[in-house]
Design a protein around this motif. Structure first.
Motif, PDB file in Angstrom:
ATOM      1  N   SER A 264      50.927  54.525   0.244  1.00 17.10           N
ATOM      2  CA  SER A 264      51.524  54.189  -1.054  1.00 17.10           C
ATOM      3  C   SER A 264      50.495  54.240  -2.171  1.00 17.10           C
ATOM      4  O   SER A 264      50.788  54.680  -3.291  1.00 17.10           O
ATOM      5  CB  SER A 264      52.151  52.796  -0.996  1.00 17.10           C
TER       6      SER A 264
ATOM      7  N   CYS B 160      50.381  56.417  -5.478  1.00 16.50           N
ATOM      8  CA  CYS B 160      50.194  55.735  -6.778  1.00 16.50           C
ATOM      9  C   CYS B 160      49.145  56.446  -7.626  1.00 16.50           C
ATOM     10  O   CYS B 160      49.310  56.600  -8.840  1.00 16.50           O
ATOM     11  CB  CYS B 160      49.792  54.288  -6.520  1.00 16.50           C
TER      12      CYS B 160
ATOM     13  N   LEU C  61      49.945  46.114  -3.849  1.00 15.79           N
ATOM     14  CA  LEU C  61      49.639  47.056  -2.769  1.00 15.79           C
ATOM     15  C   LEU C  61      48.198  46.916  -2.274  1.00 15.79           C
ATOM     16  O   LEU C  61      47.927  46.962  -1.073  1.00 15.79           O
ATOM     17  CB  LEU C  61      49.873  48.491  -3.249  1.00 15.79           C
TER      18      LEU C  61
END
Length: 544
Positions: free
Chosen positions: A5, A9, A24
């Motif tokens: 992730s 990003c 995160l």
């Protein structure tokens, strides 16, 4: 998932908001922490804090436009304080205590939660910063008056029991059935001042109350106190009682295993070690128990390795330090052993066996002066009881000039506790030197009237041989070997008598020994190679 992730990003900044990126990073760091990748976790926590800082600046520049959805999201974000706490946990796992203290010190006092103050208190204590440690423990109690670990921490730092009790009195009075807590504090105050007798009496009074009857933790503490007081029989009984109530008990089992090994119950020690390993191999206790089995089987290299492994798992394990120190001493590495015994004394200044190990090292290296200074310090610090009197007498026996002083000290010890085995053994040693065998026999018979001990039976056998009571001497050696089949000295005494009674048989045995000499030599070579193997492995686990 967090790693993937975060890559997304970076490639597509509009996909995640700054606050989501912060979340995160924390998730990623948390997963690394649980996988024990502590350095990587610290790196990710640091990145998360930087992201949080940038997020805070953005919030100040662009105040909220009234979007209600952003408020719950910001409230759910991990706090900076929690992230710093986790970073400190990583540093402690990496044994970088200074870095852990620095990160926690950076949190303003008013924002410190009880667990942060508790970690700070423990770190200060380990670093020797006692005043700061006391302040932090008191802050924990101010916020959580029933934090028992904080109470024990203050008592271990010589804070008076009455002062500690005063910090919990309001809670004790406001909650029903909590009156036992003031007695509990009093008991552990005695424990940390080394007053074993009063500690035992106080805990016994607690244990008899219906509310705390059969409490495993109290039974374990009672067993440990009996051990410190030199009452091994009652210590074993209490450990067995605690085990029956909680078959998965690990705490204190290292001491229990040591006591069983000292009594020659090596099969029981082996079974205990296997059972503990089945419960958990991530605690020091199973490794110490197995190490005790090896040590009393005279496999010192293996005992050294197992002791080092236990220290690796728990650097504060006193029993592991004593095991490794004893193994080093018996292998002739006295100076290394001294380091371990000193560390054990630092961790447990009220435990006499730590001082005994250090004094034995001094005597082994003929440093009688250092041994005498240490024994006198112990005598003054822990008080004039049977154990400290015997320890001082043991050192006095090494110097011909202080033989009379040793005799006086041993008489005082035996007046206080006629059944104290170490005092009886040392007094018998003194009488043997003076060739007062009849007095020695009377002393040993009196000591054995209410207890049975392998060493006492063996020494009584030696004394009986000296006065030509061969049949009874043989009986005493047999009793000693029934108590400890591995007692080499009893076996040698019995074999010597058998040879004297039957010289023809003795000659035949010697002939058989000569014929089987090569086989024995092979066995010895095998034991040497095993010792070398364990010695090599020890280098990987040795304490620096």
């Amino acid at each position: 998932l967090a790693d993937l992730s975060l890559s997304v990003c970076i490639s597509s900044r509009e996909l995640f908001s700054p606050s989501q990126k912060y979340q995160l990073l924390v998730y990623h760091a948390d997963s690394l922490f649980h996988d024990k990748e502590y350095r990587n976790a610290v790196s990710k926590y640091t990145m998360a804090l930087q992201q949080k800082k940038a997020l805070s600046k953005t919030s100040k520049v662009r105040p909220s436009t009234g979007n209600a959805a952003s408020t719950p999201q910001s409230q759910c974000l991990p706090s900076e304080i929690e992230v710093k706490y986790k970073m400190a946990e990583c540093y402690t796992m990496l044994k970088q205590d200074k870095d852990a203290i620095a990160i926690l010190d950076g949190i303003p006092s008013r924002q410190r939660t009880p667990k942060i103050n508790m970690m700070l208190a423990n770190l200060y204590k380990k670093a020797g910063q006692e005043r700061s440690s006391v302040t932090s423990y008191k802050e924990v109690l101010r916020q959580c008056p029933l934090a028992l670990d904080a109470i024990l921490g203050l008592l271990s730092l010589s804070v008076k029991g009455a002062e500690v009790a005063s910090m919990t009195i309001n809670v004790i009075q406001s909650i029903p059935n909590l009156d036992w807590l003031s007695v509990w504090i009093k008991a552990y105050a005695f424990v940390h001042t080394g007053d074993n007798t009063r500690a035992i009496n106080t805990i016994c009074s607690l244990e008899k109350k219906s509310l705390l009857r059969d409490n495993v933790d109290l039974l374990g503490s009672l067993a440990d106190l009996y051990f410190r007081a030199g009452d091994n029989k009652n210590s074993i009984l209490k450990f067995e009682q605690a085990q029956m109530l909680d078959p998965y008990l690990i705490k204190g089992m290292d001491v229990y295993g040591y006591l069983l090994a000292r009594e020659g119950r090596l099969e029981d020690v082996e079974n205990l070690g296997c059972r503990l390993f089945n419960i958990s191999d991530q605690h020091a206790e199973p490794w110490v128990v197995s190490g005790c089995h090896s040590f009393y089987s005279k496999r010192y290299s293996r005992a050294l390795y197992l002791g080092a492994k236990a220290i690796q798992l728990n650097s504060n394990s006193v029993q592991a330090l004593l095991l490794k120190g004893a193994a080093l001493r018996n292998m002739g590495r006295v100076q290394e052993a001294i380091i371990h015994f000193r560390e054990a004394i630092r961790l447990a200044p009220c435990r006499l066996d730590c001082y005994e190990g250090l004094i034995e090292c001094y005597l082994a290296s003929s440093s009688i002066r250092e041994a005498m200074v240490m024994a006198n310090n112990v005598y003054k610090t822990l008080g004039a009881n049977a154990q400290t009197l015997t320890l001082l007498a043991t050192v006095c026996l090494e110097d011909p000039v202080t033989q009379e002083k040793a005799k006086t000290l041993l008489d005082k010890a035996l007046t206080q506790r006629p059944d104290y085995i170490k005092a009886v053994v040392k007094k018998a040693e003194l009488l043997s030197r003076e060739q007062k065998y009849e007095d020695g026999i009377a002393l040993l018979r009196n000591a054995l009237a209410n207890q049975s001990d392998c060493v006492l039976h063996r020494i009584l056998g030696d004394f009986l041989v000296a006065v030509n009571e061969y049949q009874e001497a043989m009986d005493q050696y047999s009793i000693a070997l029934s108590l400890d089949p591995n007692d080499q000295k009893s076996l040698e005494g019995m074999q010597k008598m058998e040879k004297e009674e039957s010289p023809t048989d003795a000659t035949q045995e010697e002939d058989v020994d000569d014929m089987e000499g090569s086989g024995e030599e092979g066995d010895l070579e095998g034991s040497d190679s095993e010792a070398a193997q364990w010695a090599d492995q020890e280098q990987w686990f040795g304490m620096q």
